[in-house]
Scaffold this motif. Structure first.
Motif, PDB file in Angstrom:
ATOM      1  N   GLU A   1       0.779  -1.322   0.077  1.00 51.37           N
ATOM      2  CA  GLU A   1       0.128   0.116  -0.069  1.00 51.37           C
ATOM      3  C   GLU A   1       1.000   1.142  -0.002  1.00 51.37           C
ATOM      4  O   GLU A   1       0.668   2.157  -0.790  1.00 51.37           O
ATOM      5  N   ILE A   2       1.884   1.171   0.831  1.00 49.85           N
ATOM      6  CA  ILE A   2       2.832   2.308   0.926  1.00 49.85           C
ATOM      7  C   ILE A   2       3.572   2.743  -0.375  1.00 49.85           C
ATOM      8  O   ILE A   2       3.563   3.794  -0.915  1.00 49.85           O
ATOM      9  N   LEU A   3       3.964   1.413  -1.022  1.00 47.68           N
ATOM     10  CA  LEU A   3       4.570   1.640  -2.331  1.00 47.68           C
ATOM     11  C   LEU A   3       3.726   2.215  -3.449  1.00 47.68           C
ATOM     12  O   LEU A   3       4.082   2.926  -4.301  1.00 47.68           O
ATOM     13  N   ILE A   4       2.410   1.747  -3.644  1.00 45.28           N
ATOM     14  CA  ILE A   4       1.612   2.223  -4.376  1.00 45.28           C
ATOM     15  C   ILE A   4       1.297   3.626  -4.217  1.00 45.28           C
ATOM     16  O   ILE A   4       1.217   4.501  -5.180  1.00 45.28           O
ATOM     17  N   ARG A   5       1.450   4.184  -2.963  1.00 44.31           N
ATOM     18  CA  ARG A   5       1.099   5.481  -2.723  1.00 44.31           C
ATOM     19  C   ARG A   5       2.046   6.366  -3.284  1.00 44.31           C
ATOM     20  O   ARG A   5       1.875   7.613  -3.696  1.00 44.31           O
ATOM     21  N   MET A   6       3.387   5.976  -3.089  1.00 46.86           N
ATOM     22  CA  MET A   6       4.421   6.556  -3.673  1.00 46.86           C
ATOM     23  C   MET A   6       4.843   6.182  -5.107  1.00 46.86           C
ATOM     24  O   MET A   6       5.718   6.699  -5.555  1.00 46.86           O
ATOM     25  N   ARG A   7       3.833   5.625  -5.784  1.00 43.92           N
ATOM     26  CA  ARG A   7       3.853   5.403  -7.163  1.00 43.92           C
ATOM     27  C   ARG A   7       5.041   4.254  -7.274  1.00 43.92           C
ATOM     28  O   ARG A   7       5.750   4.361  -8.740  1.00 43.92           O
ATOM     29  N   ALA A   8       5.645   3.822  -6.533  1.00 46.91           N
ATOM     30  CA  ALA A   8       6.828   2.940  -6.756  1.00 46.91           C
ATOM     31  C   ALA A   8       6.243   1.356  -7.396  1.00 46.91           C
ATOM     32  O   ALA A   8       6.840   0.810  -8.243  1.00 46.91           O
ATOM     33  N   LEU A   9       5.243   1.269  -7.012  1.00 50.51           N
ATOM     34  CA  LEU A   9       4.635   0.090  -7.372  1.00 50.51           C
ATOM     35  C   LEU A   9       3.056   0.588  -8.397  1.00 50.51           C
ATOM     36  O   LEU A   9       2.546   1.373  -7.992  1.00 50.51           O
ATOM     37  N   MET A  10       2.782  -0.297  -9.445  1.00 48.89           N
ATOM     38  CA  MET A  10       1.792   0.049 -10.409  1.00 48.89           C
ATOM     39  C   MET A  10       0.717  -0.987 -10.415  1.00 48.89           C
ATOM     40  O   MET A  10       1.305  -2.050 -10.593  1.00 48.89           O
ATOM     41  N   PRO A  11      -0.573  -0.887  -9.885  1.00 48.90           N
ATOM     42  CA  PRO A  11      -1.370  -2.210 -10.167  1.00 48.90           C
ATOM     43  C   PRO A  11      -1.647  -2.329 -11.720  1.00 48.90           C
ATOM     44  O   PRO A  11      -2.198  -1.289 -12.605  1.00 48.90           O
ATOM     45  N   VAL A  12      -1.773  -3.601 -12.097  1.00 43.82           N
ATOM     46  CA  VAL A  12      -1.886  -3.785 -13.523  1.00 43.82           C
ATOM     47  C   VAL A  12      -3.187  -4.886 -13.433  1.00 43.82           C
ATOM     48  O   VAL A  12      -3.998  -4.342 -14.231  1.00 43.82           O
ATOM     49  N   ASP A  13      -3.153  -5.895 -12.817  1.00 42.61           N
ATOM     50  CA  ASP A  13      -4.358  -6.881 -12.737  1.00 42.61           C
ATOM     51  C   ASP A  13      -4.798  -7.068 -11.512  1.00 42.61           C
ATOM     52  O   ASP A  13      -4.469  -6.145 -10.625  1.00 42.61           O
ATOM     53  N   GLU A  14      -5.663  -7.550 -11.212  1.00 42.08           N
ATOM     54  CA  GLU A  14      -6.325  -7.895 -10.007  1.00 42.08           C
ATOM     55  C   GLU A  14      -5.335  -8.490  -9.010  1.00 42.08           C
ATOM     56  O   GLU A  14      -4.774  -9.613  -9.250  1.00 42.08           O
ATOM     57  N   ASP A  15      -4.845  -7.720  -7.731  1.00 36.58           N
ATOM     58  CA  ASP A  15      -3.904  -8.326  -6.917  1.00 36.58           C
ATOM     59  C   ASP A  15      -2.652  -8.541  -7.556  1.00 36.58           C
ATOM     60  O   ASP A  15      -1.868  -9.501  -7.174  1.00 36.58           O
ATOM     61  N   THR A  16      -2.378  -7.805  -8.654  1.00 41.75           N
ATOM     62  CA  THR A  16      -0.789  -8.074  -9.417  1.00 41.75           C
ATOM     63  C   THR A  16      -0.394  -6.357  -9.391  1.00 41.75           C
ATOM     64  O   THR A  16      -1.136  -5.870  -9.988  1.00 41.75           O
ATOM     65  N   TYR A  17       0.787  -6.248  -9.038  1.00 38.02           N
ATOM     66  CA  TYR A  17       1.438  -5.197  -9.115  1.00 38.02           C
ATOM     67  C   TYR A  17       2.933  -5.280  -9.634  1.00 38.02           C
ATOM     68  O   TYR A  17       3.525  -6.157  -9.216  1.00 38.02           O
ATOM     69  N   TYR A  18       3.112  -4.254 -10.420  1.00 41.19           N
ATOM     70  CA  TYR A  18       4.645  -4.298 -11.322  1.00 41.19           C
ATOM     71  C   TYR A  18       5.304  -3.210 -10.715  1.00 41.19           C
ATOM     72  O   TYR A  18       4.771  -1.955 -10.372  1.00 41.19           O
ATOM     73  N   LEU A  19       6.621  -3.087 -10.706  1.00 40.75           N
ATOM     74  CA  LEU A  19       7.539  -1.996 -10.544  1.00 40.75           C
ATOM     75  C   LEU A  19       7.355  -0.928 -11.501  1.00 40.75           C
ATOM     76  O   LEU A  19       7.401  -1.327 -12.583  1.00 40.75           O
ATOM     77  N   ASN A  20       7.624   0.273 -10.980  1.00 41.84           N
ATOM     78  CA  ASN A  20       7.542   1.383 -12.110  1.00 41.84           C
ATOM     79  C   ASN A  20       8.540   1.413 -12.994  1.00 41.84           C
ATOM     80  O   ASN A  20       9.656   0.942 -12.635  1.00 41.84           O
ATOM     81  N   PRO A  21       8.158   1.377 -14.241  1.00 43.01           N
ATOM     82  CA  PRO A  21       9.285   1.314 -15.099  1.00 43.01           C
ATOM     83  C   PRO A  21      10.424   2.323 -15.151  1.00 43.01           C
ATOM     84  O   PRO A  21      11.778   1.889 -15.407  1.00 43.01           O
ATOM     85  N   LEU A  22      10.363   3.268 -14.710  1.00 48.11           N
ATOM     86  CA  LEU A  22      11.335   4.279 -14.410  1.00 48.11           C
ATOM     87  C   LEU A  22      12.287   3.949 -13.400  1.00 48.11           C
ATOM     88  O   LEU A  22      13.414   3.824 -13.289  1.00 48.11           O
ATOM     89  N   LEU A  23      11.559   3.394 -12.227  1.00 50.56           N
ATOM     90  CA  LEU A  23      12.664   2.811 -11.296  1.00 50.56           C
ATOM     91  C   LEU A  23      13.185   1.597 -11.862  1.00 50.56           C
ATOM     92  O   LEU A  23      14.220   1.359 -11.106  1.00 50.56           O
ATOM     93  N   ARG A  24      12.625   0.711 -12.382  1.00 52.66           N
ATOM     94  CA  ARG A  24      13.065  -0.519 -12.865  1.00 52.66           C
ATOM     95  C   ARG A  24      14.353  -0.097 -13.815  1.00 52.66           C
ATOM     96  O   ARG A  24      15.570  -0.740 -13.697  1.00 52.66           O
ATOM     97  N   GLU A  25      14.213   0.995 -14.608  1.00 46.23           N
ATOM     98  CA  GLU A  25      15.328   1.217 -15.558  1.00 46.23           C
ATOM     99  C   GLU A  25      16.438   1.947 -14.603  1.00 46.23           C
ATOM    100  O   GLU A  25      17.624   1.594 -15.097  1.00 46.23           O
ATOM    101  N   PHE A  26      16.167   2.661 -13.570  1.00 46.88           N
ATOM    102  CA  PHE A  26      17.293   3.294 -12.649  1.00 46.88           C
ATOM    103  C   PHE A  26      17.997   2.078 -11.988  1.00 46.88           C
ATOM    104  O   PHE A  26      19.092   2.158 -11.985  1.00 46.88           O
TER     105      PHE A  26
END
Length: 421
Positions: free
Chosen positions: A41-66
């Motif tokens: 929940e905290i990482l979603i609020r910080m936009r570090a995680l992005m919800p894609v499907d139901e109960d499935t979250y991916y890392l922010n592409p910019l953070l992944r690239e960094f």
């Protein structure tokens, strides 16, 4: 009492407290469950995680690239190089903004534009180093992100094309930065010229050399892999033929002595009898004479008729007078006028424009030649005739580097070897 954290500190603290979730998200998607719900929940609020499907979250592409820039092993296959087209355009836009604000006298806007220009230069340097770091990691590991030979060939070909496009962008960057550095001299922006020279122009040679080295390695790898692929294809074809031809492995055969003797019979060498002309034996000499008598008689070619020298009709060559253009005739008349009146040194009397207005109609030059063409051509021709040509130029305006002259006149120079200024 401690001071509250600013948004940047809050983001870094959240990533540090939940580094296990970030590390897991690098490898694949994450989901909620148990004690990790609060962290997700905290990482979603910080936009570090992005919800894609139901109960499935991916890392922010910019953070992944960094993170991928720091962890070399995270570079994926067929990852495109960072392109320089947009940063080059942005650099030019920031340079134009700084120039306009300096002309308008807006100090604060000019300082902000200078900061943006500095950031654009830093971004270009970062993208160059990022591309070189990724290419170096790819070449060092021999494209370890794929295992098959065909995959390595495709990836080598892909990066060979990427490096070619990237090299062309470096050439465009060099030309654009050189252009801005030269403009900075005339605009009295020494800090901009120093910034471009130190941050970009001084490093272009090293960047170009490193790109060339990597391109040669990729080309060599591609050649070796294609040879290996051909060898594997040949081995596969041989294995297929052996599997379909069972007798190719051979068979046992009892060879008796008489069979072996026949199989091992040597073959004779074919020889031809040749005559030795240096042999003085009478048999050899008589044989040579007999063979010579059987040869056909020698036929002599008829003697060619003597050549007759051609008659010379004429030895002189007709002289063709060159065609003199009307504009040259008008210039010759002006030169004759100046030489006939050496005391004339008045711009109004010897004006080239007034001379063309008075006598141009007689030479059909009233509409065929403009004033600019007439002055440029006439000044060059009159100067080559040995006369002194003076131009009437207006004062330069602010920001102008060329002289604009409106008329010219000629007079006899005191020094016959003097040149036109």
């Amino acid at each position: 009492m401690s001071e509250p954290l600013n948004p940047i500190q809050q983001l870094l603290k959240a990533l540090s407290d939940h580094s296990d979730l970030v590390s897991e998200a690098i490898r694949g998607p994450v989901s909620t469950g148990g004690k990790r719900n609060k962290g997700v929940e905290i990482l979603i609020r910080m936009r570090a995680l992005m919800p894609v499907d139901e109960d499935t979250y991916y890392l922010n592409p910019l953070l992944r690239e960094f993170i991928g820039d720091y962890v070399v092993s995270s570079y994926g296959a067929f990852r495109q190089l960072a392109q320089l087209d947009t940063p080059i355009r942005q650099l030019r836009q920031d340079f134009d903004s700084l120039r306009d604000f300096r002309r308008e006298g807006s100090v604060r806007d000019a300082d902000r534009a200078m900061d943006r220009l500095d950031q654009a230069v830093v971004r270009i340097g970062f993208l160059m180093d990022q591309n070189l770091l990724m290419l170096g990691a790819k070449v060092t590991t021999n494209f370890g992100d794929v295992e098959s030979v065909a995959g390595k060939i495709r990836e080598n070909s892909f990066y060979y094309r990427e490096i070619g496009r990237f090299s062309r962008q470096i050439v465009a960057l060099d030309a654009r930065v050189q252009e801005m550095a030269n403009e900075a001299i005339g605009l009295h922006l020494p800090e901009v010229r120093r910034l471009l020279n130190v941050r970009i122009l001084s490093r272009l040679a090293d960047w170009t050399a490193r790109i060339g080295d990597i391109q040669r390695v990729v080309s060599k790898n591609l050649f070796s892999l294609r040879q290996m692929e051909q060898r594997q294809r040949n081995l596969a074809n041989v294995a297929l033929w052996l599997s379909k031809n069972r007798m190719s492995e051979g068979f046992e055969l009892e060879v008796k002595p008489e069979v072996a003797a026949k199989l091992a019979t040597p073959e004779g060498l074919l020889t031809t009898w040749n005559v030795d002309v240096a042999d003085n034996d009478p048999v050899v000499t008589d044989g040579m004479f007999s063979a010579a008598r059987r040869l056909p008689p020698v036929t002599t070619a008829p003697k060619p008729e003597p050549l007759v020298s051609p008659e010379v009709i004429a030895t002189s060559q007709a002289m063709v007078e060159p065609v003199v253009e009307p504009i040259d005739e008008l210039i010759d008349a002006y030169v004759d006028f100046i030489r006939a009146n050496p005391e004339i040194n008045d711009p109004q009397v010897a004006s080239l424009l007034q001379w063309r207005e008075r006598y141009g109609a007689a030479y059909d030059l009233e509409d065929s030649v403009t004033d600019e063409e007439w002055l440029l051509y006439a000044c060059a021709q009159i100067a080559s005739a040995g006369l002194q040509v003076d131009v009437l130029a207006r004062a330069r305006a602010h920001g102008e580097f060329n002289d604009f002259f409106t008329d010219a006149y000629a007079h006899i120079a005191n020094n016959p070897h003097a040149t036109t200024p």
